[in-house]
Every structure is written in structure tokens, then in C-alpha cells.
Design a protein around this motif. Structure first.
Motif, mmCIF file in Angstrom:
data_model
loop_
_atom_site.group_PDB
_atom_site.id
_atom_site.type_symbol
_atom_site.label_atom_id
_atom_site.label_comp_id
_atom_site.label_asym_id
_atom_site.label_seq_id
_atom_site.Cartn_x
_atom_site.Cartn_y
_atom_site.Cartn_z
ATOM 1 N N TYR A 369 19.653 -27.731 45.920
ATOM 2 C CA TYR A 369 19.017 -26.420 45.912
ATOM 3 C C TYR A 369 17.492 -26.511 46.017
ATOM 4 N N HIS A 370 16.884 -25.404 46.446
ATOM 5 C CA HIS A 370 15.441 -25.214 46.342
ATOM 6 C C HIS A 370 15.055 -25.379 44.868
ATOM 7 N N PRO A 371 13.928 -26.027 44.560
ATOM 8 C CA PRO A 371 13.578 -26.276 43.147
ATOM 9 C C PRO A 371 13.437 -25.015 42.309
ATOM 10 N N ASN A 372 13.193 -23.871 42.941
ATOM 11 C CA ASN A 372 13.087 -22.615 42.201
ATOM 12 C C ASN A 372 14.264 -21.684 42.483
ATOM 13 N N ASN A 373 15.419 -22.246 42.783
ATOM 14 C CA ASN A 373 16.604 -21.431 43.031
ATOM 15 C C ASN A 373 17.150 -20.885 41.715
ATOM 16 N N ALA A 374 17.472 -19.583 41.711
ATOM 17 C CA ALA A 374 17.965 -18.951 40.484
ATOM 18 C C ALA A 374 19.279 -19.551 40.005
ATOM 19 N N ALA A 375 20.152 -19.937 40.949
ATOM 20 C CA ALA A 375 21.437 -20.538 40.564
ATOM 21 C C ALA A 375 21.221 -21.861 39.852
ATOM 22 N N LEU A 376 20.222 -22.642 40.301
ATOM 23 C CA LEU A 376 19.885 -23.896 39.623
ATOM 24 C C LEU A 376 19.381 -23.609 38.218
ATOM 25 N N GLY A 377 18.545 -22.587 38.072
ATOM 26 C CA GLY A 377 18.039 -22.231 36.756
ATOM 27 C C GLY A 377 19.136 -21.807 35.800
ATOM 28 N N MET A 378 20.085 -21.011 36.294
ATOM 29 C CA MET A 378 21.186 -20.559 35.436
ATOM 30 C C MET A 378 22.091 -21.730 35.052
ATOM 31 N N ALA A 379 22.309 -22.650 36.007
ATOM 32 C CA ALA A 379 23.134 -23.834 35.708
ATOM 33 C C ALA A 379 22.456 -24.715 34.662
ATOM 34 N N ALA A 380 21.123 -24.872 34.786
ATOM 35 C CA ALA A 380 20.381 -25.673 33.806
ATOM 36 C C ALA A 380 20.426 -25.022 32.426
ATOM 37 N N MET A 381 20.363 -23.693 32.384
ATOM 38 C CA MET A 381 20.466 -22.991 31.109
ATOM 39 C C MET A 381 21.831 -23.249 30.469
ATOM 40 N N ARG A 382 22.883 -23.121 31.264
ATOM 41 C CA ARG A 382 24.225 -23.353 30.744
ATOM 42 C C ARG A 382 24.374 -24.786 30.236
ATOM 43 N N ALA A 383 23.843 -25.735 31.016
ATOM 44 C CA ALA A 383 23.927 -27.136 30.607
ATOM 45 C C ALA A 383 23.123 -27.383 29.338
ATOM 46 N N GLY A 384 21.963 -26.740 29.234
ATOM 47 C CA GLY A 384 21.144 -26.910 28.040
ATOM 48 C C GLY A 384 21.838 -26.402 26.793
ATOM 49 N N VAL A 385 22.434 -25.220 26.889
ATOM 50 C CA VAL A 385 23.158 -24.653 25.748
ATOM 51 C C VAL A 385 24.349 -25.532 25.382
ATOM 52 N N THR A 386 25.060 -26.053 26.384
ATOM 53 C CA THR A 386 26.232 -26.898 26.137
ATOM 54 C C THR A 386 25.827 -28.182 25.410
ATOM 55 N N HIS A 387 24.730 -28.809 25.837
ATOM 56 C CA HIS A 387 24.249 -30.020 25.146
ATOM 57 C C HIS A 387 23.781 -29.690 23.734
ATOM 58 N N TRP A 388 23.134 -28.550 23.581
ATOM 59 C CA TRP A 388 22.668 -28.118 22.257
ATOM 60 C C TRP A 388 23.854 -27.951 21.318
ATOM 61 N N GLN A 389 24.916 -27.298 21.802
ATOM 62 C CA GLN A 389 26.108 -27.110 20.977
ATOM 63 C C GLN A 389 26.783 -28.437 20.640
ATOM 64 N N ALA A 390 26.640 -29.409 21.532
ATOM 65 C CA ALA A 390 27.247 -30.725 21.299
ATOM 66 C C ALA A 390 26.392 -31.594 20.379
ATOM 67 N N GLY A 391 25.240 -31.094 19.954
ATOM 68 C CA GLY A 391 24.366 -31.862 19.082
ATOM 69 C C GLY A 391 23.459 -32.828 19.820
ATOM 70 N N GLN A 392 23.439 -32.733 21.149
ATOM 71 C CA GLN A 392 22.582 -33.611 21.957
ATOM 72 C C GLN A 392 21.264 -32.870 22.209
ATOM 73 N N ILE A 393 20.450 -32.815 21.170
ATOM 74 C CA ILE A 393 19.303 -31.922 21.150
ATOM 75 C C ILE A 393 18.229 -32.322 22.153
ATOM 76 N N GLU A 394 18.043 -33.621 22.387
ATOM 77 C CA GLU A 394 16.985 -34.041 23.317
ATOM 78 C C GLU A 394 17.276 -33.574 24.741
ATOM 79 N N VAL A 395 18.496 -33.843 25.204
ATOM 80 C CA VAL A 395 18.874 -33.412 26.547
ATOM 81 C C VAL A 395 18.941 -31.888 26.614
ATOM 82 N N GLY A 396 19.488 -31.284 25.572
ATOM 83 C CA GLY A 396 19.611 -29.831 25.540
ATOM 84 C C GLY A 396 18.256 -29.147 25.654
ATOM 85 N N HIS A 397 17.281 -29.614 24.884
ATOM 86 C CA HIS A 397 15.943 -29.016 24.936
ATOM 87 C C HIS A 397 15.316 -29.211 26.317
#
Length: 476
Positions: A369-397
Motif C-alpha cells: 500500500y501507499h504509506p498513507n493508505n487508510a486501509a493500512l492505518g486501520m490494519a495497523a490499529m487492529r494489529a496494535g490493539v490485538t498485540h496490546w490485548q495479548a500483553g505484547q505492549i512494545e509491539v502493540g504501542h
């Protein structure tokens, strides 16, 4: 409108170009719809004025169809709903969303004229309807809609010719824009935005469109020079060039000749094999793995429809074991399977696996994707929340910070999703400092918090085809 001007775009007809320089995140223009309606399927769950999703809505006491958050929304929407309300009562039933939208548009044009705002650059009469390009089955549906519209349209309203009515239906069919709920996470209706209709397509655009507090915003994805044409994408770039061209021809009636389609840019990596120590699989091995993935995607969709999520996990896992050693991490079928696996495992509260596949998905998206693609941003948000819930705070943040940086460009600081991300970013930053000071204390506090407040079930996973929404609405 001082930031843009209409011009004749070579090979595309009319378009818009910038009258000054813009930078990433700049709002080039915002626009309210001429009219917008809630989808038929969500009519009782979404406010018909502000498009918010509410548990309890107040129903119009006269037509029994329109629903509102409260008296404030009902009063605000009465000017548009007044004639619709009377027409529904007289007609005896509720027409479909396209008929309702055409009627609302015509009522407004009859009242205010062809230009309903000083900022409007074009009349609806000047927009293309592409009726002559419609296939036979769509023409039959159009004729049925026009017939039902004529039965619905009140005798005491201004009468219009069949050609004028057909034109508005055609304009909506190829120019309607999907309206999202207050969080921007679900498409809940369709509206017509005349100025946006003038923005042409490019598979690698310099602008994006977002709905923010009831208005669409055209936002710059990067530096745009004065005199440069403003472009958005009508389809998801994750599709292969041939598929994008097919969709554009079928849905919007033109042949895309952008650089990415002409030169098949990134098609090779979207269907490529995995290289290990300089060694790639054979073309036949890649083809077999690709064909197998394609078959699995159909099975996955059936399992999802049946809500058999444990079976869905089994299907995904078997496919991943067979194809991961062969296919590149940018292969679009593998990315779909990782995305589905992440969503389903998050739904089943298997956080570690959900985080693993979310990370793989985002890593692949970043290469495509383009570095500022909205779909990439939403996917990164989802991945961040998923890592946060898994206790992987460094990757999640880290993921949440990346998502925040992208959505600051695509959505802006005032959008509800960006505000949510800002709160998440601050919370994960605080937890990360705690983690670095004392890992044991951090994990102990996290486990205690989870015991006191168990993790709630996430929303059911969507169809693999629905992962990235196409904002330009078109009735199927």
C-alpha cells in the motif's frame, strides 16, 4: 471554492486540479451531501439524521419508518423528512433506499434550485449517468425502480420527466458515496456529494476521502503541486491490475490507464513466491499454492457464513501450513487468510495467535500500500490493539503509533477514530514505561486487571471480502 478548479482532464472528461500547493493531511475541501439515506437493512438501528448507531431510537409517530436519537435529531431532520413522511403514509409502504434518495434529492432541488450551495461546483444535470452503458439486467432493475418511484412520488409535488428521473438514478448508481456511522467503522447509508463526483480515479492516488461529522473531506496524502490533478481511488489497490480494471469497467464504465495498471506495478509481488537464501520456488509450485489458497478462501467464506469459527480456524491453519513455505509474505491470498485468522482468533480470545497473524498482515500491507493508505492505518490499529490485548505492549504501542501517524493524515485529528487512537497511544505509552521499569510488576497488574474485568468478546469477524470497504457505494 478557492482551493480547486474544474478542468478538462485528458482522456477522463472533467476533473479537479489544485489551485495551490498542499501537503499530507491538508483538507482540500469538505462538502455536505445534497441528501443521504440510511440503508434499508439498518433503518431501525441508525438515526436517520446524524447516522449514529443507537441501542434505542425514537420512531416517527406518523410514518413509523424514520428513527432518531431523540427530539433534537428529529427536529433537525424534519425539513428533509416532512415530504418523505407524507409520501410513505400515502404510498402505504417504504420504497427502497435508491428511490428514497432520488425523491429526497428532487424535493431539495425543487425547493432550492440546481445549486443548493455557494460552494457547489456542478449541477446534477452536468454529471454523467452512464445509463447507455448499463448492462441489460441493470437496465431492468432501473425500469422497476422508476416504475415504483412514479407510484411513490406525490401528485401534489412537482412532476418530472422520465428522463430527468432516470438521470438522477444513474448519477446515484455510479456516483453515490457510502455514509458511515459516527465512528467511521461501518457503512450505514448512501449520499450524493456533487463536488466529489468531479474527482477522477487513480489506483495510486494523491488524495483520500473520509466522512467526518456528516461531511466528506478530500485530504491530501502527500505533497500536491499547484495545478496537479486531484485523484482518489475507487477500488482497493490490493487487487491485481487486471481485476481492478475489470471492477472499474463494470462499476464505473471506464478503462483505467493509470501507471500502476499499464505497467502491472506490484502484480508480481502480489502473486509471488517466497525467497529463502536467494532460492525461490518454481512457478508451478507457486501456481499450485495459489490455486489451493483460492479454493480455501471459498471454504472459509462458507464456514464464516455458518458461524463455524473453530472449523474456520482449522481450514486457515491447514492452508497456512501448506502455503506459507511457498508464497511470498505479500501474496494477496495469503494476506487474506492471515487477516481472517487474526480476526477469528481475536473473536475466540486466542490473543497470541491473533497478534501473530495481525503482524504478518500489516508487514505485507506495508510493502504493497501507499504509506498513507487508510486501509493500512486501520490494519495497523487492529494489529496494535490485538498485540496490546495479548500483553505484547512494545509491539502493540509501536503499531498504534504507526496507525495514529497514518490516520492523522487520512482522517485528521478531529475524527472519532483518531481521537480513540490518541487515547490508546497515551495509555500504551504509560503501560510501556511501566513495563520497562519492571516487567514482573507490569504483568502482575495486567493479570489482576483481567481477572477483575474479563476481556469482552470482540465483534464477529466479517467476510474476507469486506475487510477493506469501498467508500464509493454502488448497488449490487
Amino acid at each position: 471554492m478557492e482551493n480547486v478548479v474544474i478542468f478538462d482532464s485528458p482522456g477522463k472528461g472533467r476533473g479537479l486540479k489544485a489551485t495551490k500547493e498542499f501537503w499530507a493531511g491538508d483538507v482540500i475541501f469538505s462538502e455536505a451531501s445534497i441528501s443521504a439515506v440510511v440503508f434499508d437493512s439498518l433503518a431501525e438501528r441508525i438515526c436517520h439524521t446524524c447516522f449514529r448507531r443507537q441501542e434505542k431510537l425514537q420512531r416517527c409517530g406518523q410514518c413509523k419508518f424514520a428513527h432518531y436519537c431523540d427530539r433534537t435529531c428529529q427536529r433537525a431532520g424534519w425539513a428533509e423528512h416532512k415530504q418523505e413522511c407524507s409520501a410513505i403514509k400515502t404510498y402505504g409502504k417504504v420504497p427502497n433506499e435508491n428511490i428514497r434518495l432520488v425523491a429526497r434529492i428532487l424535493w431539495r432541488l425543487d425547493k432550492e434550485g440546481s445549486l443548493v450551495s455557494d460552494m457547489q461546483l456542478t449541477t446534477l444535470d452536468e454529471l454523467e449517468d452512464h445509463i447507455v452503458d448499463m448492462p441489460e439486467d441493470e437496465l431492468k432493475e432501473l425500469k422497476v425502480d422508476i416504475h415504483n418511484f412514479l407510484d411513490y412520488w406525490p401528485h401534489n409535488s412537482k412532476q418530472h420527466t422520465i428522463d430527468d428521473i432516470s438521470h438522477i438514478f444513474g448519477v446515484i448508481n455510479c456516483n453515490g458515496f457510502s455514509v458511515s456511522d459516527q465512528r467511521g467503522l461501518q457503512t450505514v447509508g448512501v449520499g450524493l456529494f456533487p463536488n466529489l463526483c468531479l474527482v477522477n480515479h487513480d489506483c495510486w492516488p494523491n488524495c483520500t476521502v473520509i466522512l467526518n461529522h456528516g461531511k466528506i473531506e478530500l485530504r491530501a496524502l502527500g505533497k500536491i503541486a499547484e495545478g496537479e490533478e486531484l485523484m482518489v481511488t475507487y477500488v482497493d489497490y490490493l487487487n491485481l491490475s487486471e481485476e481492478r480494471q475489470r471492477l472499474l469497467k463494470a462499476q464505473y464504465f471506464f478503462d483505467c490507464t493509470c501507471e500502476h495498471c499499464k505497467n502491472r506495478i506490484k502484480d508480481d509481488v502480489k502473486m509471488g513466491g517466497k525467497e529463502v537464501d536467494g532460492v525461490k520456488p518454481t512457478e508451478e509450485q507457486v501456481k499450485q499454492a495459489t490455486d489451493y489458497c483460492f479454493q480455501v478462501l471459498e471454504k472459509m467464506d462458507k464456514a464464516r457464513i455458518n458461524a463455524d469459527y473453530h472449523e474456520l480456524v482449522k481450514i486457515c491453519r491447514e492452508c497456512i501450513e501448506k502455503t506459507e513455505p511457498v508464497l511470498a509474505d505479500t501474496h494477496i491470498y495469503l494476506l487474506r487468510i492471515w487477516s481472517t485468522m487474526s480476526e477469528v482468533q481475536a473473536y475466540l480470545q486466542n490473543s497470541d495467535e491473533a497478534a501473530e497473524y495481525a503482524r504478518k498482515m500489516v508487514d505485507g500491507y506495508m510493502k504493497l500500500y501507499h504509506p498513507n493508505n487508510a486501509a493500512l492505518g486501520m490494519a495497523a490499529m487492529r494489529a496494535g490493539v490485538t498485540h496490546w490485548q495479548a500483553g505484547q505492549i512494545e509491539v502493540g504501542h509501536g503499531m498504534i503509533c504507526k496507525a495514529y501517524a497514518i490516520l492523522m493524515v487520512t482522517h485528521g485529528p478531529l475524527h472519532p477514530i483518531t481521537k480513540d487512537l490518541e487515547a490508546m497511544r497515551m495509555q500504551t505509552e504509560m503501560e510501556l514505561r511501566m513495563f520497562k521499569q519492571n516487567e514482573y510488576v507490569y504483568h502482575s497488574m495486567r493479570e489482576a486487571a483481567l481477572k477483575n474485568k474479563p476481556m469482552t468478546m470482540m465483534h464477529e469477524p466479517r467476510s474476507v471480502e469486506e475487510g477493506i470497504k469501498n467508500l464509493f457505494h454502488r448497488r449490487k
